[in-house]
Design a protein around this motif. Structure first.
Motif, mmCIF file in Angstrom:
data_model
loop_
_atom_site.group_PDB
_atom_site.id
_atom_site.type_symbol
_atom_site.label_atom_id
_atom_site.label_comp_id
_atom_site.label_asym_id
_atom_site.label_seq_id
_atom_site.Cartn_x
_atom_site.Cartn_y
_atom_site.Cartn_z
ATOM 1 N N ARG A 237 0.822 -1.202 0.000
ATOM 2 C CA ARG A 237 0.000 0.000 0.000
ATOM 3 C C ARG A 237 0.862 1.262 0.000
ATOM 4 O O ARG A 237 0.404 2.351 -0.364
ATOM 5 C CB ARG A 237 -0.940 -0.012 1.213
ATOM 6 C CG ARG A 237 -1.888 1.170 1.222
ATOM 7 C CD ARG A 237 -2.997 1.031 2.232
ATOM 8 N NE ARG A 237 -3.837 2.211 2.204
ATOM 9 C CZ ARG A 237 -4.759 2.464 1.295
ATOM 10 N NH1 ARG A 237 -4.952 1.588 0.330
ATOM 11 N NH2 ARG A 237 -5.469 3.567 1.347
ATOM 12 N N THR A 260 -6.445 -1.123 -3.966
ATOM 13 C CA THR A 260 -7.473 -0.544 -4.834
ATOM 14 C C THR A 260 -7.084 0.847 -5.303
ATOM 15 O O THR A 260 -7.291 1.209 -6.466
ATOM 16 C CB THR A 260 -8.810 -0.470 -4.080
ATOM 17 O OG1 THR A 260 -9.148 -1.770 -3.599
ATOM 18 C CG2 THR A 260 -9.920 0.026 -5.002
ATOM 19 N N CYS A 263 -5.183 1.365 -8.595
ATOM 20 C CA CYS A 263 -5.908 1.244 -9.856
ATOM 21 C C CYS A 263 -6.881 2.398 -10.104
ATOM 22 O O CYS A 263 -7.428 2.515 -11.198
ATOM 23 C CB CYS A 263 -6.686 -0.067 -9.894
ATOM 24 S SG CYS A 263 -5.631 -1.521 -9.706
ATOM 25 N N GLU A 264 -7.118 3.216 -9.107
ATOM 26 C CA GLU A 264 -8.078 4.301 -9.263
ATOM 27 C C GLU A 264 -7.489 5.420 -10.102
ATOM 28 O O GLU A 264 -6.394 5.905 -9.828
ATOM 29 C CB GLU A 264 -8.501 4.839 -7.892
ATOM 30 C CG GLU A 264 -9.343 3.847 -7.095
ATOM 31 C CD GLU A 264 -9.663 4.390 -5.723
ATOM 32 O OE1 GLU A 264 -9.101 5.442 -5.360
ATOM 33 O OE2 GLU A 264 -10.463 3.753 -5.003
#
Length: 331
Positions: A237, A260, A263-264
């Motif tokens: 992260r 996540t 990928c945003e």
């Protein structure tokens, strides 16, 4: 067909031909007339004439050598310590002479695609060295004295196939912005690299990485991180905490966990997952032939990725499909 198009794009870039000239409806138009006619206008001819004059003056301080007939450096070289650049490639030279330490004005040391097996400790005497490229040689290690080249900005050790670690002394290279150690045998990102505070580009693809350090976010200036063709199963992260990171390339076959936020699209990061195609096993008793084949494949893939990244940078805006791209490439 893919190789033909990328070679065409590379040739256009060398001649300064803008992207708009060789793209037609968004696709590469390999029209060779572009290469023939571009640069024949009077204004460009005048610019080329001035450039030729400048190059002639610059060449007085440049040493160039290539060809497999060379197995060692010429004796006359030791008398030219005023030189600022060495460009030596595609030779059978195995050793860099110790007298290289006398070349105090040396700025560029390009020694790609030779047979060099080690770097002399005298390389640490080159206080003004800006670029060191010893890619695609036979190096297995790097001397700690390289850390004394305090003005080094670009370090390329790619394609040596056998380097497993870098000495901690390279932490002193605070001016380095580009490090390429791809196609070697690193099991982790070297500690010294994590201490290069001005690093903008790190290519550690085609190694044996199984994970990334949790403190990778200490590379606060890093913009490009190439990790494809490793053995990564997850991404930490901490990558989200790297404010300047704009391009991250990985191989997706082994990845089971990706933050996540990476990928945003809101992060501004172009995340590219390349799907590795299986490479056929080569049955050959000659180990050197296998290694040479691997090197050639790595060279082609590096040129491919370089052209692809440059193409991304030239776009005014990032189309949605650059957030995650799956490519299957059989070489």
């Amino acid at each position: 067909r893919i190789k033909q198009e990328w070679n065409f794009i590379l040739e256009c870039r060398k001649k300064g031909i803008p992207q708009s000239k060789y793209l037609k409806n968004g696709f590469v138009d390999t029209n060779e007339k572009i290469l023939d006619t571009y640069g024949k206008t009077p204004q460009l001819q005048k610019r080329h004439a001035l450039s030729d004059e400048a190059n002639k003056e610059r060449n007085k301080f440049i040493f160039q050598l290539s060809g497999e007939q060379w197995t060692e450096f010429p004796d006359s070289l030791k008398e030219q310590i005023y030189l600022k650049e060495w460009h030596v490639y595609n030779t059978l030279i195995q050793t860099i002479p110790a007298y290289i330490g006398l070349f105090q004005d040396l700025r560029v040391l390009e020694l790609s695609k030779n047979q060099i097996s080690h770097l002399p400790v005298e390389i640490g005497c080159l206080k003004n060295l800006r670029v060191l490229n010893v890619s695609f040689n036979n190096l297995k290690s790097v001397p700690p004295e390289l850390g004394d080249c305090e003005n080094l900005e670009k370090l390329d050790l790619s394609g040596n196939m056998e380097i497993t670690e870098l000495p901690f002394e390279l932490s002193n290279l605070k001016q380095v912005t580009v490090v390429d150690v791809s196609a070697n045998k690193f099991h982790s990102i070297p500690i010294c690299v994590l201490r290069m505070s001005n690093l903008l580009w790190l290519d550690i693809s085609s190694n044996n990485l199984k994970d990334l350090p949790e403190d990778i976010d200490r590379l606060e200036q890093l913009q490009t991180l190439l990790l494809q063709k490793n053995k990564l199963t997850y991404l930490p992260r901490a990558l989200v905490n790297m404010p300047k990171l704009s391009l991250l390339v990985v191989s997706g076959d082994d990845l089971v966990e990706i933050p996540t936020a990476v990928c945003e699209s809101t992060t501004g990061l172009k995340f590219i997952s390349l799907k590795d195609s299986p490479v056929e096993t080569i049955v050959c008793e000659d180990t050197e032939a296998i290694i040479e084949s691997e090197r050639e494949r790595e060279q082609f893939e590096k040129e491919f990725m370089k052209a692809y990244i440059e193409d991304l940078k030239e776009r005014d805006s990032a189309p949605s499909y650059t957030t995650k791209v799956l490519l299957s490439l059989q070489l």
